[in-house]
Design a protein around this motif. Structure first.
Motif, PDB file in Angstrom:
ATOM      1  N   SER A 175      -3.065   6.460   2.725  1.00 25.37           N
ATOM      2  CA  SER A 175      -3.182   6.210   1.289  1.00 25.37           C
ATOM      3  C   SER A 175      -4.015   7.293   0.607  1.00 25.37           C
ATOM      4  CB  SER A 175      -3.818   4.833   1.061  1.00 25.37           C
ATOM      5  OG  SER A 175      -4.015   4.599  -0.316  1.00 25.37           O
ATOM      6  N   LEU A 176      -5.137   7.675   1.228  1.00 23.65           N
ATOM      7  CA  LEU A 176      -6.001   8.712   0.646  1.00 23.65           C
ATOM      8  C   LEU A 176      -5.290  10.051   0.554  1.00 23.65           C
ATOM      9  CD1 LEU A 176      -9.369   7.901   2.467  1.00 23.65           C
ATOM     10  CD2 LEU A 176      -9.030   7.911  -0.009  1.00 23.65           C
ATOM     11  N   ILE A 177      -4.573  10.415   1.622  1.00 21.45           N
ATOM     12  CA  ILE A 177      -3.877  11.710   1.622  1.00 21.45           C
ATOM     13  C   ILE A 177      -2.819  11.756   0.527  1.00 21.45           C
ATOM     14  CG2 ILE A 177      -2.264  13.163   2.932  1.00 21.45           C
ATOM     15  CD1 ILE A 177      -3.829  12.410   5.462  1.00 21.45           C
ATOM     16  N   TRP A 178      -2.054  10.664   0.409  1.00 18.93           N
ATOM     17  CA  TRP A 178      -0.997  10.694  -0.602  1.00 18.93           C
ATOM     18  C   TRP A 178      -1.567  10.678  -2.018  1.00 18.93           C
ATOM     19  CZ3 TRP A 178       3.358  12.744  -0.210  1.00 18.93           C
ATOM     20  CH2 TRP A 178       4.346  12.567  -1.180  1.00 18.93           C
ATOM     21  N   GLU A 179      -2.704  10.038  -2.198  1.00 18.63           N
ATOM     22  CA  GLU A 179      -3.382  10.098  -3.499  1.00 18.63           C
ATOM     23  C   GLU A 179      -3.744  11.539  -3.845  1.00 18.63           C
ATOM     24  OE1 GLU A 179      -6.777   7.563  -3.827  1.00 18.63           O
ATOM     25  OE2 GLU A 179      -5.679   5.766  -3.210  1.00 18.63           O
ATOM     26  N   LEU A 180      -4.253  12.273  -2.845  1.00 22.46           N
ATOM     27  CA  LEU A 180      -4.613  13.669  -3.071  1.00 22.46           C
ATOM     28  C   LEU A 180      -3.380  14.520  -3.376  1.00 22.46           C
ATOM     29  CD1 LEU A 180      -7.257  14.120  -0.228  1.00 22.46           C
ATOM     30  CD2 LEU A 180      -7.711  14.112  -2.685  1.00 22.46           C
TER      31      LEU A 180
END
Length: 527
Positions: free
Chosen positions: A285-290
């Motif tokens: 989730s964090l990576i795709w947010e970035l």
């Protein structure tokens, strides 16, 4: 009453059926395992005799326990052990069998058959093997799925070949040269932090534990190159991936497929698995947010993830779902391979240079001669011959990757060796790198001058030098890692002189990579 008896009869029949099915599956696996062993035995390949159910696992556990009892005390001073071959401590069963059976032997873990392959000629053949019939061992990659997804480090077959085509181009040397400026920017906060720490001690010398600072530096480099932002914004991703790494490393059977059902049987193992699953979801989730945030910024300077995303989406043979998983999974792969391994290699470098300060002087002289204001650039880095020799020697003695591992997905011919389908091959890199028959009687000593004429003249069998792996699966980030190591070490050595702290405890540990078990502490002073 009749209904009860009927239900009892049906249940009994079902249990007999399930038992029969398991018995059939076990027998089939057993017969296949015996068939594989026979194919290896007829080639003259020997190994320790296996037990009926567990293969050589009981032997491995016994030898490991004995090695722990014989291990040197952690309070002993480092100088006595820096030169020793740590594989006898980390993987004592492999070393025990190597001394008994030689450089090619077989052993088993339950139904899985393994081949230990450290024969230089066979290593060369492995290096030249280009078909997709050899891949990463499936049981190992299954363990690594939460950390690496289906990215290039874990993929096999056509999926791996496709991803390699997309990723490799972004790490060619011409692209890496364009990243040097980012690496220099990321190193400056590290220098300032150490300078400030020395000033705060109100002395000319300070003791610093460098491994975490080097992790922060390497993480900042990867964050900037992947997403165009600093480490502070990607810190949470790194912390969660590091936690996953530690939890996976603690799980029994990580290397050899032991305890496949433990997560269902034992509450502690089930709790660890739940923790890994939660962290995996959070990282994705964090990576795709970035990624989404970076896309909204519409920056004219494209970072690595944007380039990879364009490459994936331009391929008409794949869909949108592949593009997202490709980016997320390979981001995790690049974070781990490009951040963790480089930081560990830099830590080992400072440890060995702290023990051998005369090599600091040689590097410092070259940096002063070829680098404007002591700061390297893409043009000056190739001229730092002494630094290049030192890095090669550090990676020889302490390669972050301990193994080259492959599984035969079909019956495979490697040189004069016939490898049956399903067999896993293991090449222990540190043993190759410290073999006196390959490197000479000083194989355990730190002697960078052995690389003065390059790898090809450094040893008897150059193909056995494998800090970045072997063959077509050679680490795609090799150029990136070498350049990053040169940049950070050149900057550190041009600003500081240092020696190894008397409090340093030499204890290499295997946590998916070989790292300093208690970190690296040095006594440092500003030049």
């Amino acid at each position: 009453m009749e209904v009860f008896l009927m239900m009892k009869l049906v249940s009994s029949i079902a249990l007999v059926g399930i038992f029969t099915w398991f018995l059939y599956q076990y027998s089939a696996l057993r017969l296949n395992a015996e068939r594989v062993k026979r194919k290896l035995r007829v080639q003259g390949i020997r190994g320790p005799p296996p037990s009926f159910l567990y293969g050589n696992l009981p032997d491995m556990q016994r030898i490991q326990s004995q090695a722990v009892l014989k291990a040197p005390s952690k309070s002993d001073h480092s100088d006595r052990f820096v030169g020793h071959d740590y594989t006898a401590t980390l993987f004592p069963y492999l070393e025990h069998w190597r001394k008994e059976y030689g450089l090619l032997y077989t052993y088993s873990t339950g139904m899985k058959q393994h081949l230990y392959v450290n024969v230089p000629e066979l290593v060369r053949e492995l290096n030249q093997f280009i078909t997709l019939d050899l891949g990463k061992p499936s049981y190992v990659t299954n363990k690594l799925a939460p950390m690496l997804g289906n990215g290039i480090l874990r993929a096999n077959g056509s999926s791996w070949a496709h991803q390699r085509k997309l990723v490799a181009a972004e790490f060619f040397m011409d692209k890496v040269k364009g990243m040097v400026g980012i690496m220099i920017e990321s190193a400056q906060p590290l220098v300032r932090k150490w300078e400030q720490f020395i000033e705060e001690q109100e002395d000319t010398t300070a003791e610093i534990r460098v491994d975490e600072d080097l992790r922060s530096f390497s993480a900042d480099v990867i964050s900037r190159i992947c997403f165009g932002h600093s480490y502070s914004k990607g810190k949470e991703v790194f912390e969660k991936l590091r936690t996953i790494q530690k939890v996976i490393s603690k799980q029994g059977g990580f290397l050899f497929g032991v305890g496949g059902f433990s997560g269902k049987l034992f509450p502690s193992a089930r709790k660890r698995q739940n923790e890994i699953s939660r962290l995996e979801r959070e990282v994705e989730s964090l990576i795709w947010e970035l990624v989404e945030k970076r896309k909204r910024e519409c920056s004219s300077e494209k970072d690595l993830m944007q380039l990879l995303l364009e490459s994936a989406t331009s391929d008409q043979s794949v869909g949108k779902d592949f593009s997202k998983s490709f980016i997320v999974d390979n981001c995790k792969n690049i974070y781990f391979a490009g951040h963790e391994t480089t930081a560990v290699a830099a830590s080992w470098s400072l440890m060995l240079l702290g023990l051998h300060p005369e090599w600091q002087d040689g590097i410092r002289t070259e940096v002063a001669e070829f680098c404007p204001n002591g700061v390297p650039d893409a043009d000056s880095l190739p001229k730092l011959k002494t630094l290049n020799m030192v890095i090669h020697e550090v990676l020889r003695l302490y390669p972050p990757a301990a193994f080259v591992s492959r599984e035969a997905y079909e019956d495979t011919q490697i040189g004069n060796l016939k490898v049956p389908k399903g067999v896993c091959l293991w090449t222990l890199i540190p043993t190759l790198h410290r073999d006196p028959d390959i490197w000479g009687p000083d194989a355990n000593e730190f002697k960078p001058e052995r690389f003065s004429e390059g790898v090809s003249k450094a040893c008897k069998f150059p193909q056995t030098y494998a800090p970045f792996g072997l063959g077509p699966r050679l680490c795609l980030g090799k150029n990136f890692a070498m350049v990053e190591l040169k940049v950070v070490l050149a900057i550190i050595i041009s600003n500081f002189s240092f020696s190894l702290s008397p409090g340093y405890k030499h204890s290499p540990a295997y946590r998916m990579i070989v790292e300093p078990g208690h970190g690296v502490s040095i006594l440092i002073r500003k030049i």
